[in-house]
Motif scaffolding. Structure first.
Motif, mmCIF file in Angstrom:
data_model
loop_
_atom_site.group_PDB
_atom_site.id
_atom_site.type_symbol
_atom_site.label_atom_id
_atom_site.label_comp_id
_atom_site.label_asym_id
_atom_site.label_seq_id
_atom_site.Cartn_x
_atom_site.Cartn_y
_atom_site.Cartn_z
ATOM 1 N N PRO A 198 0.847 -1.203 0.000
ATOM 2 C CA PRO A 198 0.000 0.000 0.000
ATOM 3 C C PRO A 198 0.890 1.263 0.000
ATOM 4 O O PRO A 198 1.353 1.708 1.048
ATOM 5 N N VAL A 199 1.118 1.836 -1.170
ATOM 6 C CA VAL A 199 2.050 2.960 -1.341
ATOM 7 C C VAL A 199 1.270 4.271 -1.369
ATOM 8 O O VAL A 199 0.193 4.369 -1.981
ATOM 9 N N LYS A 200 1.832 5.277 -0.680
ATOM 10 C CA LYS A 200 1.232 6.608 -0.755
ATOM 11 C C LYS A 200 1.306 7.113 -2.194
ATOM 12 O O LYS A 200 2.346 6.974 -2.858
ATOM 13 N N ALA A 201 0.221 7.696 -2.652
ATOM 14 C CA ALA A 201 0.136 8.095 -4.066
ATOM 15 C C ALA A 201 1.279 9.017 -4.468
ATOM 16 O O ALA A 201 1.837 8.902 -5.574
ATOM 17 N N GLU A 202 1.720 9.908 -3.573
ATOM 18 C CA GLU A 202 2.764 10.870 -3.937
ATOM 19 C C GLU A 202 4.144 10.228 -4.039
ATOM 20 O O GLU A 202 5.083 10.815 -4.585
ATOM 21 N N ASN A 203 4.266 8.962 -3.538
ATOM 22 C CA ASN A 203 5.574 8.288 -3.572
ATOM 23 C C ASN A 203 5.613 7.164 -4.593
ATOM 24 O O ASN A 203 6.538 6.344 -4.570
ATOM 25 N N LYS A 204 4.657 7.133 -5.531
ATOM 26 C CA LYS A 204 4.589 5.997 -6.465
ATOM 27 C C LYS A 204 5.812 5.888 -7.348
ATOM 28 O O LYS A 204 6.189 4.800 -7.802
ATOM 29 N N ASN A 205 6.470 7.038 -7.622
ATOM 30 C CA ASN A 205 7.630 7.011 -8.528
ATOM 31 C C ASN A 205 8.845 6.358 -7.882
ATOM 32 O O ASN A 205 9.803 6.012 -8.568
ATOM 33 N N LYS A 206 8.807 6.199 -6.569
ATOM 34 C CA LYS A 206 9.924 5.551 -5.878
ATOM 35 C C LYS A 206 9.865 4.033 -6.034
ATOM 36 O O LYS A 206 10.799 3.332 -5.651
ATOM 37 N N PHE A 207 8.738 3.541 -6.529
ATOM 38 C CA PHE A 207 8.548 2.096 -6.671
ATOM 39 C C PHE A 207 8.304 1.750 -8.132
ATOM 40 O O PHE A 207 7.378 2.294 -8.764
ATOM 41 N N GLY A 208 9.118 0.917 -8.687
ATOM 42 C CA GLY A 208 8.801 0.405 -10.020
ATOM 43 C C GLY A 208 7.850 -0.759 -9.880
ATOM 44 O O GLY A 208 7.740 -1.370 -8.831
ATOM 45 N N GLY A 209 7.128 -1.087 -10.901
ATOM 46 C CA GLY A 209 6.233 -2.227 -10.827
ATOM 47 C C GLY A 209 4.871 -1.940 -11.414
ATOM 48 O O GLY A 209 4.701 -1.036 -12.232
ATOM 49 N N ILE A 210 3.878 -2.724 -10.979
ATOM 50 C CA ILE A 210 2.537 -2.663 -11.555
ATOM 51 C C ILE A 210 1.547 -2.217 -10.489
ATOM 52 O O ILE A 210 1.550 -2.740 -9.368
ATOM 53 N N VAL A 211 0.695 -1.241 -10.825
ATOM 54 C CA VAL A 211 -0.374 -0.804 -9.936
ATOM 55 C C VAL A 211 -1.598 -1.696 -10.178
ATOM 56 O O VAL A 211 -2.123 -1.735 -11.289
ATOM 57 N N HIS A 212 -2.020 -2.398 -9.138
ATOM 58 C CA HIS A 212 -3.144 -3.334 -9.276
ATOM 59 C C HIS A 212 -4.459 -2.755 -8.766
ATOM 60 O O HIS A 212 -5.525 -3.218 -9.154
ATOM 61 N N ASP A 213 -4.373 -1.723 -7.894
ATOM 62 C CA ASP A 213 -5.613 -1.192 -7.340
ATOM 63 C C ASP A 213 -5.303 0.138 -6.662
ATOM 64 O O ASP A 213 -4.138 0.505 -6.462
ATOM 65 N N ARG A 214 -6.335 0.906 -6.345
ATOM 66 C CA ARG A 214 -6.170 2.132 -5.576
ATOM 67 C C ARG A 214 -7.313 2.229 -4.582
ATOM 68 O O ARG A 214 -8.380 1.649 -4.761
ATOM 69 N N SER A 215 -7.083 2.987 -3.510
ATOM 70 C CA SER A 215 -8.116 3.146 -2.481
ATOM 71 C C SER A 215 -9.210 4.064 -2.998
ATOM 72 O O SER A 215 -9.035 4.787 -3.991
ATOM 73 N N SER A 216 -10.337 4.071 -2.321
ATOM 74 C CA SER A 216 -11.465 4.898 -2.748
ATOM 75 C C SER A 216 -11.131 6.377 -2.673
ATOM 76 O O SER A 216 -11.657 7.187 -3.454
ATOM 77 N N SER A 217 -10.226 6.752 -1.768
ATOM 78 C CA SER A 217 -9.838 8.169 -1.669
ATOM 79 C C SER A 217 -8.762 8.542 -2.663
ATOM 80 O O SER A 217 -8.496 9.722 -2.899
ATOM 81 N N GLY A 218 -8.133 7.544 -3.261
ATOM 82 C CA GLY A 218 -7.067 7.792 -4.215
ATOM 83 C C GLY A 218 -5.735 8.078 -3.567
ATOM 84 O O GLY A 218 -4.739 8.319 -4.262
ATOM 85 N N GLN A 219 -5.660 8.056 -2.242
ATOM 86 C CA GLN A 219 -4.425 8.370 -1.535
ATOM 87 C C GLN A 219 -3.466 7.180 -1.462
ATOM 88 O O GLN A 219 -2.296 7.351 -1.184
ATOM 89 N N THR A 220 -3.985 5.974 -1.711
ATOM 90 C CA THR A 220 -3.161 4.774 -1.614
ATOM 91 C C THR A 220 -3.227 3.989 -2.921
ATOM 92 O O THR A 220 -4.318 3.749 -3.469
ATOM 93 N N LEU A 221 -2.032 3.603 -3.421
ATOM 94 C CA LEU A 221 -1.931 2.758 -4.609
ATOM 95 C C LEU A 221 -1.374 1.404 -4.167
ATOM 96 O O LEU A 221 -0.412 1.346 -3.379
ATOM 97 N N TYR A 222 -1.950 0.343 -4.677
ATOM 98 C CA TYR A 222 -1.494 -1.002 -4.342
ATOM 99 C C TYR A 222 -0.580 -1.486 -5.461
ATOM 100 O O TYR A 222 -1.030 -1.850 -6.550
ATOM 101 N N ILE A 223 0.731 -1.456 -5.197
ATOM 102 C CA ILE A 223 1.744 -1.664 -6.221
ATOM 103 C C ILE A 223 2.458 -2.987 -5.996
ATOM 104 O O ILE A 223 2.857 -3.328 -4.874
ATOM 105 N N GLU A 224 2.635 -3.712 -7.092
ATOM 106 C CA GLU A 224 3.453 -4.923 -7.087
ATOM 107 C C GLU A 224 4.852 -4.530 -7.567
ATOM 108 O O GLU A 224 5.023 -4.138 -8.725
ATOM 109 N N PRO A 225 5.865 -4.580 -6.687
ATOM 110 C CA PRO A 225 7.219 -4.172 -7.079
ATOM 111 C C PRO A 225 7.735 -4.987 -8.260
ATOM 112 O O PRO A 225 7.382 -6.161 -8.420
ATOM 113 N N ALA A 226 8.545 -4.350 -9.082
ATOM 114 C CA ALA A 226 9.074 -5.019 -10.277
ATOM 115 C C ALA A 226 9.874 -6.261 -9.923
ATOM 116 O O ALA A 226 9.863 -7.257 -10.662
#
Length: 785
Positions: A198-226
């Protein structure tokens, strides 16, 4: 048996009480279909089965059957070449395992020479299904999940999946530790069957990989690291392979049991029948019911019969018998006196017996076999049918008269009630005469005095009544055979305080014959009551005397056996002592003869003769044990009192008795310790005044002999667990605060075994895996208490 009587006599309530003991679906089906039969052979067969079940319970054993479903629908699916799922196969395997268990259970009973009437023959009908149960057990657990042992391929796939999951989890844990500030929460979660962060939306660029989902508020992205994409993809592929292999195994197992459909269905039905037998036996045990004898003459004789649906501590037992000289019983007495319950007890116990159930009556009771039981009890008027109470009773009686035969039982409550007393009594007499023409058994209750005279004058007809205590104005619920019910109206009115002049006038209006009859009934009632009370007292005395006689007989038999054993042992010991004494005496006499032969050559000194006489005298044993010094000395050593000095034999240490805890144990002061010691482990000693009272020393085992680490690698499981147990003892005695147990990683069996043992060990305060730089989860650090 007509369905109406089953409802009237509450037969279904008895079946409901039995149902609570059932565990199988087929057993419940068989109970639902159970009803009384009129075939004596079938009744005796059912009673034999219930008797077998009760006998097994008396041996503190049980026909243990788990919860089993009806597998007939699954067999139908197999018949049309369908495959079963894991849950269905597990339920079939449960039947096969239970069948095998019961075969072994009854084989053990045979080996123990337990005598049974029917169940050995029944268990022989279970058909073996070779090797199928073992194959199913190796493949499926009790919840229907496929096991790793189902196939080598499945085991290989799942092992690889576990490795992948471990690697992915390890990578994810590194992310949660290093980038916790960049995550909404430092956890690993699942999205679309893949592990994500569960990655904070503003820090998504620090993680490479695939975004599989996001929270209803859009503040959290669920990222699978590369770094885990490849592993998760492989895991996904293995999951697909796992499903294919599971499907293949289920088809294989379905094909394996397909040829044995009839055997499995047959076994399932037998298990259901055994379940019902076990339930009948448990119901009989809890109600203290007994097996009735099926009368060849069709006579009913229930001794101290109780209604099975009334609390045993409240119900009043009565002797009930009908047949032979008493084909008809007319019961009279006051309302709420127990007439209805009494006749319902007779009918219900008869129905139970004809269903193979034990009856709530004493041993030696007998039942008849009726082709049908008819009952007209209670007010069955129907508003919808616009029937009055009288009309409703007449409607029932018409049906009864049309259906009875010579082998029927008719139960009539308040016969002729609901109309004019004159007409009602006349009608009741006519109905009873019509039933008598059919020569069937009948029990009727009534208030009409005319029926008392009818019962007295008619052959094979007897009066009966419910006892009424005129002192307390309360019924006792005891049935009195041969005594008609008395009229208590005037007596009750007088005791309740009605004016004496009214009572006197009322008595004058009653004809003399009625008064004489009532007086005679009162006298008969009192005589019967006294006889019953005396009989009850005599029965208690007889039971006590019988029990005392049995106890004395048993004690005498034990005494005789023990006496014979002791006499035999004493004779044997005496023979051994006599033999030894004879040998010693022969040696002494031989020596005296030698000395006597040498008289003149060698001088025989007086003291030698005295010594020889002393040796001979010493061969005589003192039989008076009271004066036996050895026994006195041994007894004195065990005559303990508070403050005595004693030796604790198991420790080899001296102590002082503090207090007696119970018949067999003392509290003993050993140095600075107080211990609970068995009396058999103590021996009284004498201590000189100048001797130290305590010389107890406590030595600490040299810790240099015990290592602070235990290495279990390469050891077998059982051997390793034994070593851990011994090692913990040594470590505690050595005084170590903590130790390390090296078990390695391997398959995890040793690690799990060590964890399970430490979790329940009182010597352990806490434990945890070693730090990562000291072996990680390959070793465990144990803190000792």
């Amino acid at each position: 048996m007509n369905e109406k009587v089953l409802s009237t006599l509450e037969y279904e309530k008895v079946k409901s009480s039995i149902e609570q003991y059932l565990t199988t679906r087929n057993g419940k089906k068989e109970l639902a279909a159970l009803s009384p039969v009129d075939n004596p052979n079938t009744i005796n067969m059912w009673l034999d089965e219930t008797d077998d079940g009760a006998h097994i319970l008396r041996l503190d054993k049980e026909i243990s059957i788990p919860k089993l479903d009806d597998v007939t629908p699954y067999m139908k699916r197999l018949k049309i070449d369908a495959s079963l799922n894991g849950s269905e196969l597990s339920k079939i395997n449960k039947i096969l395992k239970t069948s095998n268990y019961l075969v072994r259970f009854f084989n053990n009973l045979r080996d123990d020479e337990v005598s049974l009437n029917r169940l050995y023959k029944l268990i022989n009908e279970i058909q073996a299904v070779p090797n199928i149960s073992q194959r199913l057990s190796d493949s499926i657990d009790d919840d229907g999940r496929l096991l790793n042992t189902a196939s080598k391929e499945l085991n290989s796939i799942r092992r690889r999946m576990d490795v992948i999951k471990g690697e992915v989890r390890s990578i994810m844990n590194q992310f949660t530790q290093k980038h916790s500030k960049d995550l909404t929460e430092p956890i690993v979660t699942i999205r679309e069957d893949r592990m994500v962060l569960p990655v904070k939306a503003e820090n998504k660029n620090k993680f490479g990989g695939i975004v599989h989902d996001r929270s209803s508020s859009g503040q959290t992205l669920y990222i699978e690291p590369a770094s885990t994409v490849g592993l998760n993809t492989e895991l996904r592929q293995k999951q697909i392979e796992e499903r294919h292999e599971e499907r293949r195994i289920l088809i294989e197992l379905s094909d394996l049991i397909r040829p044995y459909q009839s055997e499995i269905i047959n076994n399932s039905k037998i298990l259901g029948h055994l379940d019902l037998i076990n339930a009948k036996a448990k119901y009989a045990r809890d109600l203290k019911a007994t097996r009735p004898v099926v009368s060849n003459d069709n006579h009913v004789n229930l001794k101290q019969a109780r209604h099975p649906l009334i609390d045993m501590n409240k119900v009043v037992a009565n002797d009930l018998y009908i047949g032979k000289d008493n084909k008809a019983i007319i019961i009279t007495g006051p309302n709420t006196g127990g007439k209805t319950i009494t006749i319902k007890t007779l009918g219900l116990l008869q129905l139970m017996a004809q269903s193979g159930l034990f009856v709530t009556a004493n041993e030696g009771s007998s039942v008849a076999v009726f082709d049908n039981v008819f009952a007209d009890i209670g007010d069955e008027q129907s508003i919808e049918q616009n029937l009055s109470t009288f009309s409703s009773h007449m409607d029932n009686i018409v049906d009864i008269l049309n259906g009875i035969s010579k082998k029927s039982l008719v139960i009539l409550d308040e016969l002729g009630a609901g109309t004019d007393p004159k007409e009602g009594s006349a009608l009741a007499i006519a109905i009873l005469d019509k039933i008598a023409e059919k020569d069937c058994d009948v029990v009727a209750t009534t208030h009409y005095p005319e029926l008392k005279i009818y019962a007295y004058n008619r052959p094979q007809t007897i009066n009966a009544s419910m006892e009424f205590d005129s002192e307390t104005l309360q019924p006792t619920y005891h049935l009195m055979m041969g005594v008609p019910g008395q009229s208590n109206g005037l007596n009750i009115a007088a005791r309740l305080g009605l004016d004496e002049s009214i009572i006197t006038e009322a008595r004058s209006l009653v004809d003399q014959d009625s008064q004489d009859l009532n007086t005679m009934i009162v006298e008969l009632t009192e005589q019967t009551k006294r006889a019953r009370v005396e009989a009850d007292e005599l029965k208690v005395q007889l039971d006590d005397a019988t029990k005392l006689h049995e106890d004395l007989s048993e004690a005498y038999a034990k005494y005789k056996n023990q006496k014979d054993r002791l006499v035999t042992a004493a004779k044997q010991q005496a023979n051994e002592i006599a033999e030894a004494a004879k040998k010693k005496a022969d040696a002494i006499i031989k020596d005296l003869h030698e000395k006597q032969r040498k008289v003149g050559q060698v001088t025989v000194k007086e003291n030698e003769l005295i010594d020889a006489q002393g040796q001979l005298n010493s061969l005589r044993h003192d039989v008076n044990l009271v004066n036996n010094r050895v026994l006195k000395k041994a007894k004195a050593k065990h005559d303990f009192h508070k403050g005595d000095d004693v030796m604790v034999k198991s420790y080899g240490q001296r102590g002082v008795l503090v207090k007696k805890l119970d018949d067999n144990e003392w509290e003993v002061q050993l140095g600075i310790l107080k211990m609970r010691i068995a009396e058999g482990d103590l021996e009284k000693i004498k201590v000189d005044n100048d001797e130290q009272r305590f010389n107890t020393k406590v030595k600490r085992t040299a810790s240099k002999r015990v290592s602070a680490k235990l290495d279990l690698r390469g050891h077998r499981y059982e051997e390793a667990m034994h070593e851990v147990d011994q090692y913990l003892d040594s470590a505690v005695l050595a005084g170590y605060p903590s130790v390390t147990i090296i078990h390695g990683k391997g398959t995890g069996a040793l690690r799990q075994g060590v964890t399970d043992m430490l979790s329940s060990d009182r010597r352990v305060d806490s434990f945890n895996y070693s730090p990562a730089n000291a072996g990680g989860d390959g070793s465990t650090v144990v803190k000792l208490r």
